[in-house]
Scaffold this active site. Structure first.
Site, PDB file in Angstrom:
ATOM      1  N   ASP A   1       5.364   0.693  -6.037  1.00 13.32           N
ATOM      2  CA  ASP A   1       4.823   0.191  -4.781  1.00 13.32           C
ATOM      3  C   ASP A   1       5.561  -1.062  -4.306  1.00 13.32           C
ATOM      4  O   ASP A   1       5.918  -1.927  -5.107  1.00 13.32           O
ATOM      5  CB  ASP A   1       3.346  -0.168  -5.050  1.00 13.32           C
ATOM      6  CG  ASP A   1       2.595  -0.590  -3.803  1.00 13.32           C
ATOM      7  OD1 ASP A   1       2.433   0.257  -2.913  1.00 13.32           O
ATOM      8  OD2 ASP A   1       2.183  -1.759  -3.714  1.00 13.32           O
TER       9      ASP A   1
ATOM     10  N   GLU B   1       9.022   2.709  -3.237  1.00 11.58           N
ATOM     11  CA  GLU B   1       8.567   2.466  -1.873  1.00 11.58           C
ATOM     12  C   GLU B   1       9.254   1.179  -1.416  1.00 11.58           C
ATOM     13  O   GLU B   1       8.854   0.082  -1.801  1.00 11.58           O
ATOM     14  CB  GLU B   1       7.044   2.316  -1.811  1.00 11.58           C
ATOM     15  CG  GLU B   1       6.554   2.317  -0.373  1.00 11.58           C
ATOM     16  CD  GLU B   1       5.435   1.329  -0.079  1.00 11.58           C
ATOM     17  OE1 GLU B   1       4.805   1.465   0.970  1.00 11.58           O
ATOM     18  OE2 GLU B   1       5.187   0.403  -0.870  1.00 11.58           O
TER      19      GLU B   1
HETATM   20  C1  NOJ Z   1       1.974   0.103  -0.135  1.00 14.50           C
HETATM   21  C2  NOJ Z   1       0.833   1.019  -0.437  1.00 14.50           C
HETATM   22  O1  NOJ Z   1       1.215   2.339  -0.170  1.00 14.50           O
HETATM   23  C3  NOJ Z   1      -0.317   0.541   0.416  1.00 14.50           C
HETATM   24  O2  NOJ Z   1      -1.381   1.457   0.452  1.00 14.50           O
HETATM   25  C4  NOJ Z   1      -0.744  -0.806  -0.073  1.00 14.50           C
HETATM   26  O3  NOJ Z   1      -1.736  -1.323   0.791  1.00 14.50           O
HETATM   27  C5  NOJ Z   1       0.441  -1.789  -0.128  1.00 14.50           C
HETATM   28  N1  NOJ Z   1       1.649  -1.201  -0.620  1.00 14.50           N
HETATM   29  C6  NOJ Z   1       0.113  -2.974  -0.995  1.00 14.50           C
HETATM   30  O4  NOJ Z   1       0.045  -2.595  -2.341  1.00 14.50           O
END
Ligand code: NOJ
Length: 481
Positions: free
Chosen positions: A184, A246
């Protein structure tokens, strides 16, 4: 590599299948539904965060990286899910959150040195969901950095103990049999150690962000040049397990991340909306870069039928499933779910409830998701349930299954796709002797290369004339190369 041509199915555990009648999805429920994923022809499941969390950000505010959220079940339930998935030939990927913890994590008080602190608000950095990025801690009177909600304190990855503790957690899951991780918020993991101000932006941001964030050029608050320090520690901890990042940056900026990761998501493609030119450019950039995966939808942004326009969903799904490299499908994409209008009080403070609705398995009162009212409800129209779509050869589900069967025959070559110059509103991609042509506009357009034999059509009848790409539709055909 198993992921080169994989379809990775994202399970948002809270909304997939409830097994104990509390209205919230859980791990035993998800295990029961793995057959649906295997039958589709997917290669892996990615589980949205399963760790204990006070749910300020629905699982992305973690209080223990080595345990399971009790609402979802137990560690033994997760072991059973992993075993069943492997039995069905599915890999299991956990969502891991290395950038921050919940402020309720034990570390926040026991190990303040794991976090980023300042006596005063030191700079102009903004939090992703609005407001400044510095939270006041009433206990110490100091300020801590939070790149997202104030309940999510950023870890300081310059601190060796942080790297050691996270490595320990990752190794724990690898030892339990998980096959990889979706990591993430990696563009936020390393930031300027001197905490310098972000300068004003000189151009509009490439992707959606808050208006105040869009005014800044994020050269210091994220994407720091020493990101490799964090990523190499992660890679060392997981060995050869699959890592997809991500990274909320353009495809052109992914180089340093891909030195340690296997794949990143193409946000360029995901955020191209109904703009065929943008989509074609994003596909060309991702194929040229390699190590780039395609996203139909996820839990953070409008779903594909809403982003691309409901009339374009079938064509986009068909095209994205044709591309080389992993494709990430969010639960419900196979049913054509668009954004829903949530009923009741908003739960997510960043307005993402409408993308996270429970699955519609059947036509019973709670759609087979639960025996009681689900944690998240919607107003308004819904797509037909999985059981109805299974019986309908013209449904989105049937199209997805056909597209996945075709995909399995396309081979592993990541570089065999070429974006072919094509008329406005269209995207045309060739792989070997196959040609996929879609049209996101209102007018029929001539195909730049005519198809010779129809392989798949987005809607019944779309492939009637393979010299034309029909509006809001498309086809895949063989073509003379
Ligand atoms: C990306 C995640 O996909 C999202 O859902 C989250 O709110 C943020 N990162 C913070 O962790």
């Amino acid at each position: 590599m198993w992921w080169s041509n994989a379809v990775i199915y994202q399970v948002y555990v809270r909304s997939f299948q409830d097994s104990d009648g509390d209205g919230v999805g859980d791990l035993p429920g998800a295990t029961r539904r793995l057959e649906h994923v295997a039958e589709l022809g997917a290669s892996a499941v990615w589980l949205s965060p399963i760790y204990p969390s006070p749910n300020a950000d629905y699982g992305y505010d973690v209080t223990d990286f080595q345990a399971v959220e009790p609402t979802f079940g137990t560690l033994a339930d997760l072991d059973r899910l992993i075993a069943r998935a492997h039995e069905l030939g599915l890999r299991v990927i956990l969502d891991f959150v290395p950038c921050h913890t919940s402020i309720e994590h034990r570390w926040f008080r026991a190990h303040p040195e794991y976090y980023v602190w300042s006596d005063t608000v030191p700079n102009n950095w903004r939090a992703a969901f609005g407001g400044g990025a510095w939270g006041h801690d009433p206990v110490t009177g100091r300020y801590f950095l939070h790149s997202f909600f104030p309940e999510q304190a950023d870890l300081d990855w310059h601190e060796p103990e942080v790297r050691r503790r996270i490595a320990e957690a990752l190794a724990f899951w690898v030892a339990r049999g998980v096959d990889g991780f979706r990591l993430d918020a990696l563009d936020r993991i390393m930031k300027d150690e001197r905490l310098r101000d972000d300068p004003p932006a000189t151009e509009p941001p490439p992707f959606p962000m808050t208006p105040e964030d869009a005014k800044l050029d994020h050269v210091h608050s994220r994407n720091a040049p020493d990101v490799g320090v964090a990523l190499q520690a992660i890679r060392a901890a997981v060995g050869s397990a699959f890592l997809v990042g991500e990274v909320y940056l353009r495809t052109s900026e992914m180089g340093p991340y891909l030195e340690a990761l296997d794949e990143v998501f193409s946000f360029d493609a995901m955020h191209s909306g109904p703009d065929a030119r943008r989509l074609a450019k994003a596909i060309a950039a991702g194929v040229a870069r390699g190590q780039t995966g395609w996203v139909l939808s996820n839990h953070d942004f409008s779903r594909l039928p809403t982003r691309a326009g409901p009339g374009n969903a079938r064509a986009c799904v068909m095209l994205l499933l044709f591309l080389p490299g992993p494709v990430f499908m969010f639960q419900g994409d196979e049913l054509g779910m668009g954004d829903a209008v949530p009923a009741g009080e908003p739960l997510d403070r960043n307005a993402r409830d409408g993308f996270r609705m429970p699955m519609r398995w059947d036509t019973s009162e709670h759609a087979g998701f639960s025996s009681t009212t689900p944690w998240l409800r919607s107003d308004g129209s819904q797509v037909p349930a999985a059981v109805e779509q299974s019986a309908d050869p013209g449904s989105m589900l049937s199209l997805v299954k056909r597209a996945l069967t075709l995909r399995a025959s396309l081979g592993q070559d990541r570089r065999d796709a070429r974006v072919i110059e094509s008329p406005p509103d269209t995207v045309v991609v060739a792989r070997g002797d196959r040609l996929a042509a879609i049209n996101l506009g209102d007018e029929p357009r001539p195909a730049p290369v005519a198809g010779t034999r129809l392989v798949l059509e987005a809607r019944p009848g779309d492939g009637g004339d393979l010299s034309v790409i029909p509006p809001h539709g498309g086809w895949i055909a063989t073509a003379a190369s």
